[in-house]
Scaffold this motif. Sequence first.
Motif, PDB file in Angstrom:
ATOM      1  N   ASP A  24       0.803  -1.411   0.176  1.00  0.00           N
ATOM      2  CA  ASP A  24      -0.006   0.095   0.116  1.00  0.00           C
ATOM      3  C   ASP A  24       0.791   1.413   0.067  1.00  0.00           C
ATOM      4  O   ASP A  24       0.364   2.302  -0.817  1.00  0.00           O
ATOM      5  CB  ASP A  24      -0.871   0.006   1.142  1.00  0.00           C
ATOM      6  N   LYS A  25       1.924   1.324   0.729  1.00  0.00           N
ATOM      7  CA  LYS A  25       2.800   2.370   0.923  1.00  0.00           C
ATOM      8  C   LYS A  25       3.667   2.696  -0.442  1.00  0.00           C
ATOM      9  O   LYS A  25       3.547   3.840  -1.223  1.00  0.00           O
ATOM     10  CB  LYS A  25       3.570   2.394   1.903  1.00  0.00           C
ATOM     11  N   LEU A  26       3.821   1.554  -0.830  1.00  0.00           N
ATOM     12  CA  LEU A  26       4.469   1.766  -2.399  1.00  0.00           C
ATOM     13  C   LEU A  26       3.705   2.373  -3.674  1.00  0.00           C
ATOM     14  O   LEU A  26       4.077   2.803  -4.191  1.00  0.00           O
ATOM     15  CB  LEU A  26       5.093   0.443  -2.826  1.00  0.00           C
ATOM     16  N   SER A  27       2.500   1.652  -3.321  1.00  0.00           N
ATOM     17  CA  SER A  27       1.310   2.129  -4.431  1.00  0.00           C
ATOM     18  C   SER A  27       1.110   3.533  -4.285  1.00  0.00           C
ATOM     19  O   SER A  27       0.952   4.412  -4.998  1.00  0.00           O
ATOM     20  CB  SER A  27       0.294   1.210  -4.268  1.00  0.00           C
ATOM     21  N   ASP A  28       1.123   4.338  -2.879  1.00  0.00           N
ATOM     22  CA  ASP A  28       0.574   5.449  -2.772  1.00  0.00           C
ATOM     23  C   ASP A  28       2.083   6.302  -3.323  1.00  0.00           C
ATOM     24  O   ASP A  28       1.792   7.300  -3.829  1.00  0.00           O
ATOM     25  CB  ASP A  28       0.760   5.564  -1.193  1.00  0.00           C
ATOM     26  N   TYR A  29       3.283   5.978  -2.810  1.00  0.00           N
ATOM     27  CA  TYR A  29       4.423   6.497  -3.375  1.00  0.00           C
ATOM     28  C   TYR A  29       4.425   6.688  -4.872  1.00  0.00           C
ATOM     29  O   TYR A  29       4.651   7.841  -5.493  1.00  0.00           O
ATOM     30  CB  TYR A  29       5.674   5.835  -3.000  1.00  0.00           C
ATOM     31  N   VAL A  30       4.039   5.770  -5.518  1.00  0.00           N
ATOM     32  CA  VAL A  30       4.056   5.655  -7.072  1.00  0.00           C
ATOM     33  C   VAL A  30       2.895   6.451  -7.562  1.00  0.00           C
ATOM     34  O   VAL A  30       3.086   7.340  -8.596  1.00  0.00           O
ATOM     35  CB  VAL A  30       4.231   4.001  -7.405  1.00  0.00           C
ATOM     36  N   GLY A  31       1.846   6.322  -6.809  1.00  0.00           N
ATOM     37  CA  GLY A  31       0.604   7.027  -7.380  1.00  0.00           C
ATOM     38  C   GLY A  31       0.938   8.605  -7.238  1.00  0.00           C
ATOM     39  O   GLY A  31       0.650   9.328  -8.148  1.00  0.00           O
TER      40      GLY A  31
END
Length: 180
Positions: A24-31
């Motif tokens: 989730d954190k990685l998806s947030d960062y990339v988003g």
Amino acid sequence: MQVEGVKRSGGGWRLIAAYVRVTDKLSDYVGYLAASLVFAMGGVLMFDAVTRNLIKMPVHWAVELTQFMLAAYYFMGGPFTLKNNEHVRMDLWYSTLSERGKAKMDLATVWCLIFYLGVLLVGSISSLQYAIATNEKRFSIWNPSVIPIKALLTVCLVLMLMQAFALVFKHIATLRGEKL
């Protein structure tokens, strides 16, 4: 985020919760990084408009670079969209379901998404390998390499698959009466 019921579920559930949290954190960062591309695209297009109309010296790479950036925006926004449950859904019956009913429906349909993303990933890996082997370039005045955008597609598909599996774990947790 703390997982409710972790103590009774054991260490395996803690590992799953950590996986979901990291994904989730990685998806947030990339988003969020993808969202910043909107400003970069605007800047490139503004630069193109100024050089073409005011200086009368067009840059031939600006529109094509913006197309690459738009593709990156689209690829990078996928995991963020999945994580935040903002994707398009046919909502005839779904909105009438309970939380557990929605989790059951989502758990049944997420496997179609995982299959689809798996097929896309196999194709993107093949396409990336071909691009690397042939040093593939776009046929244009600028003639840029397509390797970076194909590599980004492959990485983003891996992240989307990771996020899809995180959704599986979240739906299972909901069915168990727990929350990740």
